[in-house]
Scaffold this active site. Structure first.
Site, PDB file in Angstrom:
ATOM      1  N   ARG A  72      26.808 -51.180  -1.477  1.00  0.00           N
ATOM      2  CA  ARG A  72      25.329 -49.717  -1.504  1.00  0.00           C
ATOM      3  C   ARG A  72      25.076 -49.193  -0.706  1.00  0.00           C
ATOM      4  NH1 ARG A  72      25.740 -45.998  -5.112  1.00  0.00           N
ATOM      5  NH2 ARG A  72      25.927 -47.722  -7.070  1.00  0.00           N
ATOM      6  N   ARG A  95      37.631 -46.966  -0.318  1.00  0.00           N
ATOM      7  CA  ARG A  95      36.309 -47.655   0.098  1.00  0.00           C
ATOM      8  C   ARG A  95      36.250 -49.034  -0.548  1.00  0.00           C
ATOM      9  NH1 ARG A  95      30.838 -44.922  -4.336  1.00  0.00           N
ATOM     10  NH2 ARG A  95      32.145 -45.772  -5.963  1.00  0.00           N
ATOM     11  N   HIS A 164      29.741 -40.385   2.220  1.00  0.00           N
ATOM     12  CA  HIS A 164      28.682 -40.464   1.692  1.00  0.00           C
ATOM     13  C   HIS A 164      27.348 -41.360   2.223  1.00  0.00           C
ATOM     14  CE1 HIS A 164      26.375 -41.463  -2.061  1.00  0.00           C
ATOM     15  NE2 HIS A 164      27.457 -40.644  -3.512  1.00  0.00           N
ATOM     16  N   ASP A 209      21.047 -34.084  -7.072  1.00  0.00           N
ATOM     17  CA  ASP A 209      22.619 -34.728  -7.485  1.00  0.00           C
ATOM     18  C   ASP A 209      22.953 -33.179  -7.049  1.00  0.00           C
ATOM     19  OD1 ASP A 209      24.940 -36.610  -8.551  1.00  0.00           O
ATOM     20  OD2 ASP A 209      25.106 -35.493  -7.169  1.00  0.00           O
ATOM     21  N   GLU A 268      25.848 -35.982   2.377  1.00  0.00           N
ATOM     22  CA  GLU A 268      27.386 -36.202   1.615  1.00  0.00           C
ATOM     23  C   GLU A 268      27.889 -35.019   3.049  1.00  0.00           C
ATOM     24  OE1 GLU A 268      28.416 -37.585  -1.251  1.00  0.00           O
ATOM     25  OE2 GLU A 268      26.211 -38.825  -2.462  1.00  0.00           O
TER      26      GLU A 268
HETATM   27  O1  TA6 Z   1      27.824 -38.410  -4.743  1.00  0.00           O
HETATM   28  C1  TA6 Z   1      26.957 -38.481  -5.316  1.00  0.00           C
HETATM   29  C2  TA6 Z   1      27.624 -39.339  -6.569  1.00  0.00           C
HETATM   30  O2  TA6 Z   1      28.297 -38.435  -6.863  1.00  0.00           O
HETATM   31  C3  TA6 Z   1      26.287 -39.525  -7.619  1.00  0.00           C
HETATM   32  O3  TA6 Z   1      26.710 -38.354  -9.132  1.00  0.00           O
HETATM   33  C4  TA6 Z   1      26.162 -40.517  -7.879  1.00  0.00           C
HETATM   34  O4  TA6 Z   1      26.710 -41.087  -8.741  1.00  0.00           O
HETATM   35  C5  TA6 Z   1      26.948 -41.418  -6.730  1.00  0.00           C
HETATM   36  O5  TA6 Z   1      27.321 -40.814  -6.157  1.00  0.00           O
HETATM   37  C6  TA6 Z   1      27.029 -42.660  -6.238  1.00  0.00           C
HETATM   38  O6  TA6 Z   1      28.206 -42.945  -7.088  1.00  0.00           O
HETATM   39  P1  TA6 Z   1      28.341 -44.310  -7.176  1.00  0.00           P
HETATM   40  O7  TA6 Z   1      30.097 -44.258  -7.590  1.00  0.00           O
HETATM   41  O8  TA6 Z   1      28.589 -45.178  -5.457  1.00  0.00           O
HETATM   42  O9  TA6 Z   1      27.509 -45.344  -7.897  1.00  0.00           O
END
Ligand code: TA6
Length: 296
Positions: A72, A95, A164, A209, A268
């Site tokens: 994360r 990832r 991301h 988002d 992102e």
């Molecule tokens: O990029 C935004 C997103 O798609 C959000 O909707 C949220 O789900 C975030 O990515 C994080 O996703 P993850 O699978 O890393 O928890």
């Protein structure tokens, strides 16, 4: 013909191999102007900091650092799809797989460049044949470049990809984001409605988002608390996502501290949804970001 020597060894004082959190393999890069950490899992940069400045990237204090679990923070490499897919991991498999370190090189000015390759896997075998390489270049800026080659003899390869990136900010209430005014976006917090960004300076005051489409320009994060701008320059990317989970969603994520949303924002850079890449057989695509910091 002289073979070029491809180095994959440590470089004293520059590139170190170590065990990171939970003993996950980590590469530490030190240059005259900056430091960076990269985990082989996901080929994920988790730290980038210029000498004398606050970190540029954010990683959660609660990140799990477990094999096969997304880290994360930093720069997750999202590929070959973005978002949820039925019965498959959200945001693709790149990832959570361990990439191979294939090349380390020192460039002029003490800049360090790494090349990593995504190994073959059962998940990849379900797709048209492809190769994915990631270049990470660390110096006064941080650059990441994803090169995807369609190596199948005849099949086209459709995929999404995204850096991301989680950025560290001094306080989300003192942040504004520029570079997206007039751009169409999908509002993932409002039933995926398509809207046009009206604000020259986007402020984050609730869960946000948004997938901005057909946008190729730079984005800047203006951080008045830290007195700096973070600039995201990109090439080969037509989508930009702006995300902050805010309090309620952060609470629901076990690897996200309950008030950490106050000190991060995701900007992102990718090719998502309408901007999905369809690569003809034998062709390659490159997507690159370069992160820099500037005074406000
Ligand atoms: O990029 C935004 C997103 O798609 C959000 O909707 C949220 O789900 C975030 O990515 C994080 O996703 P993850 O699978 O890393 O928890």
């Amino acid at each position: 013909m002289a073979t070029t020597h491809i180095n994959t060894q440590e470089i004293p004082g520059r590139v170190f191999f170590t065990e990171g959190n939970n003993d996950l393999p980590k590469v530490v890069i030190k240059t005259a102007r900056s430091t960076a950490d990269l985990y082989l899992q996901g080929a994920q940069v988790t730290h980038f900091q210029k000498t004398g400045e606050p970190p540029v990237l954010w990683t959660s204090q609660l990140s799990r650092f477990e094999t096969g679990t997304p880290i994360r923070g930093g720069i997750p490499v999202i590929f070959p799809w973005f978002g949820p897919r039925e019965d498959m991991p959200s945001h693709g498999f790149a990832r959570t797989q361990t990439w191979e370190l294939r090349e380390i090189s020192q460039l002029p000015g003490g800049v360090v460049s790494l090349r990593l390759g995504l190994p073959d896997s059962a998940e990849a075998a379900l797709l048209p044949a492809f190769k994915a390489d990631l270049w990470i270049t660390v110096g006064d800026t941080l650059a990441a470049e994803l090169v995807v080659a369609n190596t199948s003899p005849s099949d086209e390869f459709a995929f999404e990809c995204c850096f991301h990136t989680y950025f560290h900010v001094g306080g989300i209430d003192a942040v504004s984001i520029t570079g997206l005014q007039g751009v169409e976006y999908i509002d993932q917090c409002d039933k995926f409605a398509r809207k046009i960004e009206a604000a020259d300076r986007i402020r984050i005051t609730q869960e946000t988002d948004r997938i901005y489409l057909d946008t190729t320009g730079p984005v800047e994060i203006h951080d008045t608390k830290l007195g700096r701008r973070i600039r995201v320059d990109k090439t080969g990317s037509f989508s930009t996502v702006v995300w902050n989970p805010w309090a309620a969603k952060a609470q629901r994520m076990p690897d996200f501290g309950s008030d950490e949303y106050l000190e991060m924002v995701c900007v992102e850079s990718g090719n998502i949804n309408d901007n999905t890449i369809t690569l003809p057989a034998g062709k390659s695509s490159c997507m690159k970001i370069e992160l820099s910091t500037l005074p406000l």
